[in-house]
Enzyme design. Sequence first.
Site, PDB file in Angstrom:
ATOM      1  N   HIS A 151       0.835  -1.197   0.000  1.00 34.15           N
ATOM      2  CA  HIS A 151       0.000   0.000   0.000  1.00 34.15           C
ATOM      3  C   HIS A 151       0.879   1.259   0.000  1.00 34.15           C
ATOM      4  O   HIS A 151       0.805   2.111   0.869  1.00 34.15           O
ATOM      5  CB  HIS A 151      -0.891  -0.024   1.241  1.00 34.15           C
ATOM      6  CG  HIS A 151      -2.095   0.865   1.183  1.00 34.15           C
ATOM      7  ND1 HIS A 151      -1.990   2.226   1.016  1.00 34.15           N
ATOM      8  CD2 HIS A 151      -3.411   0.585   1.292  1.00 34.15           C
ATOM      9  CE1 HIS A 151      -3.207   2.734   1.044  1.00 34.15           C
ATOM     10  NE2 HIS A 151      -4.084   1.773   1.192  1.00 34.15           N
TER      11      HIS A 151
ATOM     12  N   GLU B 241      -0.632   1.004  -5.569  1.00 35.40           N
ATOM     13  CA  GLU B 241      -0.379  -0.189  -4.758  1.00 35.40           C
ATOM     14  C   GLU B 241      -0.315  -1.448  -5.622  1.00 35.40           C
ATOM     15  O   GLU B 241      -1.330  -1.872  -6.180  1.00 35.40           O
ATOM     16  CB  GLU B 241      -1.509  -0.307  -3.733  1.00 35.40           C
ATOM     17  CG  GLU B 241      -1.795   0.990  -2.971  1.00 35.40           C
ATOM     18  CD  GLU B 241      -3.150   1.003  -2.281  1.00 35.40           C
ATOM     19  OE1 GLU B 241      -3.743   2.090  -2.148  1.00 35.40           O
ATOM     20  OE2 GLU B 241      -3.638  -0.095  -1.915  1.00 35.40           O
TER      21      GLU B 241
HETATM   22  O1  TA6 Z   1      -6.095   1.167  -0.867  1.00 32.98           O
HETATM   23  C1  TA6 Z   1      -7.139   2.072  -0.871  1.00 32.98           C
HETATM   24  C2  TA6 Z   1      -7.948   1.897   0.414  1.00 32.98           C
HETATM   25  O2  TA6 Z   1      -8.470   0.620   0.479  1.00 32.98           O
HETATM   26  C3  TA6 Z   1      -9.012   2.995   0.511  1.00 32.98           C
HETATM   27  O3  TA6 Z   1     -10.287   2.486   0.322  1.00 32.98           O
HETATM   28  C4  TA6 Z   1      -8.794   3.593   1.899  1.00 32.98           C
HETATM   29  O4  TA6 Z   1      -9.551   2.997   2.838  1.00 32.98           O
HETATM   30  C5  TA6 Z   1      -7.310   3.330   2.095  1.00 32.98           C
HETATM   31  O5  TA6 Z   1      -7.081   2.072   1.552  1.00 32.98           O
HETATM   32  C6  TA6 Z   1      -6.770   3.480   3.490  1.00 32.98           C
HETATM   33  O6  TA6 Z   1      -7.186   2.454   4.305  1.00 32.98           O
HETATM   34  P1  TA6 Z   1      -6.799   2.483   5.866  1.00 32.98           P
HETATM   35  O7  TA6 Z   1      -7.378   1.206   6.419  1.00 32.98           O
HETATM   36  O8  TA6 Z   1      -5.281   2.504   5.944  1.00 32.98           O
HETATM   37  O9  TA6 Z   1      -7.387   3.730   6.425  1.00 32.98           O
END
Ligand code: TA6
EC number: 5.1.3.15
Length: 314
Positions: free
Chosen positions: A167, A271
């Site tokens: 991520h 990601e």
């Molecule tokens: O990767 C994108 C995502 O899934 C978004 O939907 C948003 O929720 C982001 O990740 C961040 O997630 P987190 O659980 O770290 O707040």
Amino acid sequence: MSTERVAVELAKGVNGLEKIILRETRGSSAEVYLYGGHVTSWKNEHGEELLFVSSKALFKPPKAIRGGIPLCFPQFSNLGPLEPHGFARNKFWSIDTDPPAFPTNSSSKAHIDLILKPSEEDVKIWPHSYEFRLRVALGPGGDLMLTSRIRNTNSDGKPFTFTFAYHTYFSVSDISEVRVEGLETHDYLDNLQNRERFTEQGDAITFEGEVDKIYLSTPTKIAILDHEKKRTFVLRKDGLPDAVVWNPWDKKAKAMADFGDDEYKHMLCVEAAAIEKPITLKPGEEWRGRQELSAVPSSYCSGQLDPQRVLQGS
Ligand code: TA6
């Protein structure tokens, strides 16, 4: 190598959490926290930070660190019964002192092997035995490589299935000046529209509002162009067919306690992921997912910025 350029150093980070500092001879560096197996810094030979970490990030378990490269395993987002993005990012990892031989020999000494195995408590949440090995390495040119090896060590003959993502939060000068190349014409699931499936238009992706898309079966190379900084990030991936693109924009930014209201202007998540087709491993089987990040100085006039050349190049 004089002390200040020790290739691998164990140190204390924010809130006394242990981190490993990697240093490459030509000046690039990276930092990895044992908490979450989480890369929180990647700097080029000029000492410029290439990853975004929020000024409001909490380095406090069980909250994941907001920024850098959180590891999403064994579940991406809310695609399953576990907490969002799984638990690997809020577990304490160990240094792997005896990693199995590594597929590729890296000339750089600046690498570290970490390992995560489930505790008895963890097995109650996800009833499987596994070994998750992560190698973080800095290449001679300052490239940052992350290689995950996940092995099913269940002794009850049971397979397990997971989804996965690196991520990565890239640091950008101004999101409205950023373009992503390599995903055009590919299908994606829009997380802002019940994961409905669409096809991306034929041109580079630019940003003028919240974006949360899972691109499916993408090319192995994606370019992120930051005009203002005259910099192109090239993301190369292996074993990770999908790619998520996320920017929370202003409203979601305000709703996140560990994220500054205006910080959405200076970050973009791209990601490398395996989401559409979850990975199933039988006992004894191992999966490998690798991402390599490079940051090339670029400007249109040098022609280097020509994304097609970047994407078609080696
Ligand atoms: O990767 C994108 C995502 O899934 C978004 O939907 C948003 O929720 C982001 O990740 C961040 O997630 P987190 O659980 O770290 O707040």
